[in-house]
Design a protein around this motif. Structure first.
Motif, mmCIF file in Angstrom:
data_model
loop_
_atom_site.group_PDB
_atom_site.id
_atom_site.type_symbol
_atom_site.label_atom_id
_atom_site.label_comp_id
_atom_site.label_asym_id
_atom_site.label_seq_id
_atom_site.Cartn_x
_atom_site.Cartn_y
_atom_site.Cartn_z
ATOM 1 N N MET A 74 0.838 -1.182 0.000
ATOM 2 C CA MET A 74 0.000 0.000 0.000
ATOM 3 C C MET A 74 0.886 1.250 0.000
ATOM 4 N N SER A 75 0.399 2.251 -0.665
ATOM 5 C CA SER A 75 1.123 3.514 -0.640
ATOM 6 C C SER A 75 0.870 4.201 0.703
ATOM 7 N N ASP A 76 1.672 5.170 0.994
ATOM 8 C CA ASP A 76 1.496 5.971 2.205
ATOM 9 C C ASP A 76 0.347 6.933 1.947
ATOM 10 N N ILE A 77 -0.846 6.584 2.396
ATOM 11 C CA ILE A 77 -2.038 7.357 2.063
ATOM 12 C C ILE A 77 -1.962 8.783 2.610
ATOM 13 N N GLU A 78 -1.337 8.976 3.764
ATOM 14 C CA GLU A 78 -1.201 10.338 4.291
ATOM 15 C C GLU A 78 -0.387 11.208 3.331
ATOM 16 N N GLN A 79 0.703 10.652 2.824
ATOM 17 C CA GLN A 79 1.545 11.405 1.889
ATOM 18 C C GLN A 79 0.798 11.639 0.572
ATOM 19 N N THR A 80 0.061 10.639 0.112
ATOM 20 C CA THR A 80 -0.713 10.777 -1.124
ATOM 21 C C THR A 80 -1.733 11.904 -0.994
ATOM 22 N N VAL A 81 -2.464 11.930 0.120
ATOM 23 C CA VAL A 81 -3.466 12.989 0.332
ATOM 24 C C VAL A 81 -2.780 14.339 0.465
ATOM 25 N N LYS A 82 -1.670 14.397 1.198
ATOM 26 C CA LYS A 82 -0.926 15.653 1.358
ATOM 27 C C LYS A 82 -0.533 16.210 -0.010
ATOM 28 N N GLU A 83 0.044 15.375 -0.849
ATOM 29 C CA GLU A 83 0.489 15.818 -2.170
ATOM 30 C C GLU A 83 -0.711 16.234 -3.037
ATOM 31 N N TRP A 84 -1.831 15.520 -2.912
ATOM 32 C CA TRP A 84 -3.035 15.851 -3.673
ATOM 33 C C TRP A 84 -3.560 17.240 -3.283
ATOM 34 N N LEU A 85 -3.601 17.508 -1.984
ATOM 35 C CA LEU A 85 -4.062 18.819 -1.521
ATOM 36 C C LEU A 85 -3.050 19.912 -1.871
ATOM 37 N N ASP A 86 -1.766 19.607 -1.738
ATOM 38 C CA ASP A 86 -0.716 20.580 -2.087
ATOM 39 C C ASP A 86 -0.798 21.015 -3.547
ATOM 40 N N ALA A 87 -1.283 20.141 -4.418
ATOM 41 C CA ALA A 87 -1.329 20.432 -5.855
ATOM 42 C C ALA A 87 -2.485 21.346 -6.248
ATOM 43 N N ASP A 88 -3.399 21.617 -5.336
ATOM 44 C CA ASP A 88 -4.561 22.448 -5.646
ATOM 45 C C ASP A 88 -4.202 23.922 -5.479
ATOM 46 N N PRO A 89 -4.255 24.713 -6.549
ATOM 47 C CA PRO A 89 -3.886 26.135 -6.429
ATOM 48 C C PRO A 89 -4.784 26.922 -5.476
ATOM 49 N N ARG A 90 -6.024 26.450 -5.259
ATOM 50 C CA ARG A 90 -6.926 27.143 -4.321
ATOM 51 C C ARG A 90 -6.440 27.000 -2.879
ATOM 52 N N LEU A 91 -5.561 26.030 -2.635
ATOM 53 C CA LEU A 91 -5.042 25.789 -1.286
ATOM 54 C C LEU A 91 -3.576 26.209 -1.170
ATOM 55 N N ALA A 92 -3.108 27.005 -2.105
ATOM 56 C CA ALA A 92 -1.694 27.389 -2.149
ATOM 57 C C ALA A 92 -1.222 28.097 -0.889
ATOM 58 N N ASP A 93 -2.103 28.828 -0.214
ATOM 59 C CA ASP A 93 -1.720 29.558 0.995
ATOM 60 C C ASP A 93 -1.892 28.728 2.258
ATOM 61 N N TRP A 94 -2.167 27.459 2.101
ATOM 62 C CA TRP A 94 -2.430 26.570 3.235
ATOM 63 C C TRP A 94 -1.370 25.478 3.292
ATOM 64 N N PRO A 95 -0.400 25.562 4.204
ATOM 65 C CA PRO A 95 0.558 24.469 4.340
ATOM 66 C C PRO A 95 -0.181 23.185 4.739
ATOM 67 N N VAL A 96 0.114 22.093 4.050
ATOM 68 C CA VAL A 96 -0.485 20.795 4.380
ATOM 69 C C VAL A 96 0.586 19.977 5.088
ATOM 70 N N LEU A 97 0.288 19.578 6.322
ATOM 71 C CA LEU A 97 1.251 18.911 7.192
ATOM 72 C C LEU A 97 0.692 17.575 7.675
ATOM 73 N N ARG A 98 1.578 16.716 8.137
ATOM 74 C CA ARG A 98 1.131 15.432 8.681
ATOM 75 C C ARG A 98 1.025 15.450 10.199
ATOM 76 N N THR A 99 1.553 16.479 10.811
ATOM 77 C CA THR A 99 1.431 16.645 12.263
ATOM 78 C C THR A 99 1.258 18.124 12.580
ATOM 79 N N VAL A 100 0.706 18.397 13.734
ATOM 80 C CA VAL A 100 0.568 19.786 14.182
ATOM 81 C C VAL A 100 1.931 20.257 14.681
ATOM 82 N N PRO A 101 2.456 21.335 14.118
ATOM 83 C CA PRO A 101 3.770 21.812 14.563
ATOM 84 C C PRO A 101 3.696 22.409 15.969
#
Length: 120
Positions: A1-28
Motif C-alpha cells: 500500500m502507498s502511504d495514504i497520508e503522503q498521497t493525500v498531502k500531495e493531492w491537496l498541495d497540488a490544488d492552487p486554491r489551497l496554495a496559501d495553506w501548508p499541508v502537514l502530517r502533524t501539528v507543529p
C-alpha cells in the motif's frame, strides 16, 4: 500500500486554491494561523484493496475561513479518483466544526474521508 497520508498531502498541495495553506502530517509545536493536517485514523486492509479513513483538519483564524476551506478540501477529496489511478473511490463521511480549545484557542474544521485504493 502507498502511504495514504503522503498521497493525500500531495493531492491537496497540488490544488492552487489551497496554495496559501501548508499541508502537514502533524501539528507543529508553534502552530501557524492557518494550515491543514492529514492523518490516517482508521480503515481496513484487504487482500485486493485498502480502505483507509483519513482525518483532515483545517486550522484557521476564524470559523468562517476554516469552514470555507474545509469545503474546498471536501471537493478536492471527492475528485481524487479522477486524478490518482490507484484511488478507486473517495467519500466525504463528515465535515464538522471542531474548535481547538487551546491554549491558544483556534478555529478548526474536520473533514473525514473514506478512501478506497487498490492493493499493490
Amino acid at each position: 500500500m502507498s502511504d495514504i497520508e503522503q498521497t493525500v498531502k500531495e493531492w491537496l498541495d497540488a490544488d492552487p486554491r489551497l496554495a496559501d495553506w501548508p499541508v502537514l502530517r502533524t501539528v507543529p509545536p508553534n502552530r501557524p494561523t492557518r494550515f491543514i493536517t492529514v492523518e490516517r485514523t482508521g480503515g481496513g486492509e484487504g487482500l485486493h484493496s485498502s480502505t483507509p479513513l483519513v482525518t483532515i483538519q483545517v486550522w484557521a483564524e476564524n470559523r468562517a475561513e476554516s469552514a470555507y476551506t474545509a469545503g474546498l478540501v471536501s471537493v478536492r477529496m471527492i475528485d481524487m479518483p479522477l486524478g490518482i489511478s490507484e484511488i478507486a473511490d473517495t467519500t466525504v463521511e463528515s465535515v464538522v466544526n471542531l474548535p481547538f480549545p487551546g491554549p491558544p484557542p483556534q478555529a478548526r474544521t474536520q473533514v473525514l474521508a473514506q478512501i478506497t485504493q487498490a492493493a499493490q
